[in-house]
Design a protein around this motif. Sequence first.
Motif, PDB file in Angstrom:
ATOM      1  N   ARG A 236       2.563  11.718   4.443  1.00 61.38           N
ATOM      2  CA  ARG A 236       2.088  11.434   3.096  1.00 61.38           C
ATOM      3  C   ARG A 236       1.135  10.248   3.147  1.00 61.38           C
ATOM      4  NH1 ARG A 236       4.809  14.179  -0.969  1.00 61.38           N
ATOM      5  NH2 ARG A 236       2.820  13.806  -2.027  1.00 61.38           N
ATOM      6  N   ALA A 237       0.174  10.271   2.258  1.00 61.41           N
ATOM      7  CA  ALA A 237      -0.838   9.211   2.217  1.00 61.41           C
ATOM      8  C   ALA A 237      -0.302   8.017   1.434  1.00 61.41           C
ATOM      9  CB  ALA A 237      -2.122   9.740   1.607  1.00 61.41           C
ATOM     10  N   ARG A 238       0.775   7.450   1.935  1.00 58.46           N
ATOM     11  CA  ARG A 238       1.387   6.253   1.364  1.00 58.46           C
ATOM     12  C   ARG A 238       1.223   5.118   2.380  1.00 58.46           C
ATOM     13  NH1 ARG A 238       2.981   7.740  -3.903  1.00 58.46           N
ATOM     14  NH2 ARG A 238       4.723   6.277  -3.863  1.00 58.46           N
ATOM     15  N   PRO A 239       1.254   3.873   1.940  1.00 56.95           N
ATOM     16  CA  PRO A 239       0.965   2.773   2.870  1.00 56.95           C
ATOM     17  C   PRO A 239       1.796   2.771   4.140  1.00 56.95           C
ATOM     18  CG  PRO A 239       0.979   1.966   0.610  1.00 56.95           C
ATOM     19  CD  PRO A 239       1.433   3.392   0.548  1.00 56.95           C
ATOM     20  N   LEU A 240       3.074   3.220   4.051  1.00 59.06           N
ATOM     21  CA  LEU A 240       3.952   3.165   5.224  1.00 59.06           C
ATOM     22  C   LEU A 240       3.927   4.440   6.059  1.00 59.06           C
ATOM     23  CD1 LEU A 240       7.076   1.307   3.751  1.00 59.06           C
ATOM     24  CD2 LEU A 240       5.138   0.365   5.042  1.00 59.06           C
ATOM     25  N   ALA A 241       3.011   5.364   5.761  1.00 62.04           N
ATOM     26  CA  ALA A 241       2.885   6.611   6.529  1.00 62.04           C
ATOM     27  C   ALA A 241       4.178   7.409   6.515  1.00 62.04           C
ATOM     28  CB  ALA A 241       2.430   6.341   7.965  1.00 62.04           C
ATOM     29  N   THR A 242       4.806   7.474   5.336  1.00 62.02           N
ATOM     30  CA  THR A 242       6.064   8.203   5.209  1.00 62.02           C
ATOM     31  C   THR A 242       5.850   9.689   5.475  1.00 62.02           C
ATOM     32  OG1 THR A 242       5.632   8.200   2.821  1.00 62.02           O
ATOM     33  CG2 THR A 242       7.237   6.616   3.656  1.00 62.02           C
TER      34      THR A 242
END
Length: 293
Positions: A236-242
């Motif tokens: 996912r394009a979330r800061p933590l690369a979830t």
Amino acid sequence: MPTVKGSITIEGEVVPITNPDKPLWPQQGITKMIYLEKLAALAPYLLRYLKGRLLTVIRYPHGVEGMSFYQKNAPDPLPPYIHTTMHEGINYITLDGLPGLLWLGNSAALEFHPSLHAAGSTLPCEWMIDLDPSLDEEPRIMEAAALVGDVLKSLGIESVPKTSGATGVQIIVPIKPGVTFDELRKLGLFVGRYVTEQHPSLFTLERLKKHRGDKIYFDYLQHYGGKTLAAPYTPRARPLATVSTPLTWEEVRSGASPEQFHLLNITDRLSQTGDLIALLPPQPVERVIKALP
């Protein structure tokens, strides 16, 4: 993966690699080359839920901190290992292997959202319930997922919860071929009405977010042909690369957080757990559907 300057040769196919040092998830130090390595390690799991389906990707050409766009129509030109399927006027990519996945990764496709049915079919591949928080931070999401899982179990249906990798949780039920989207929506409405009646301060069936207040939306209407949800194991394009990660019900009840599962640790987890979804056999949803009023 054998490499030459500007490309990777994988399964006999040449996949171009451009700007390998470009930061995609700067906060985690993940460059494009690191991403492609992690994507290749995820492929045995991720491709199980992408192969042969109509694929929408979300591309971030300058990494997660830059602009993004949804890609439904396949771009032109395409390499020979990328195949497509026309559906309702859109020429979707339909992946069949690792070279195509890495080619999309090189184009900075950071999220993979497949259709809920195979290309050319009108029947769902599995049943998915989407629990969608109305709040940006929802500490009750795992509590809500556990309640839905308990209701399904009371109906004789085992399921696997997964983080969306963002804020929500999906609950996945493997099914036998032949069940229809209409039947699964009917079953979803039955379960959704029950949990909203039993827990009216927690769940809602209200589609419009502005009318939900702080309640968690029990989305049974997402289950239509052509609709998509974040695939199991998609980054996912979330800061933590979830990463959208299947969980055990014990993890749900202990309050697991989506931030725990990301590109830098997901393969270690999978080496221990395997694919929790694939381990669950098809469930007898037909029996429950037949009993519905």
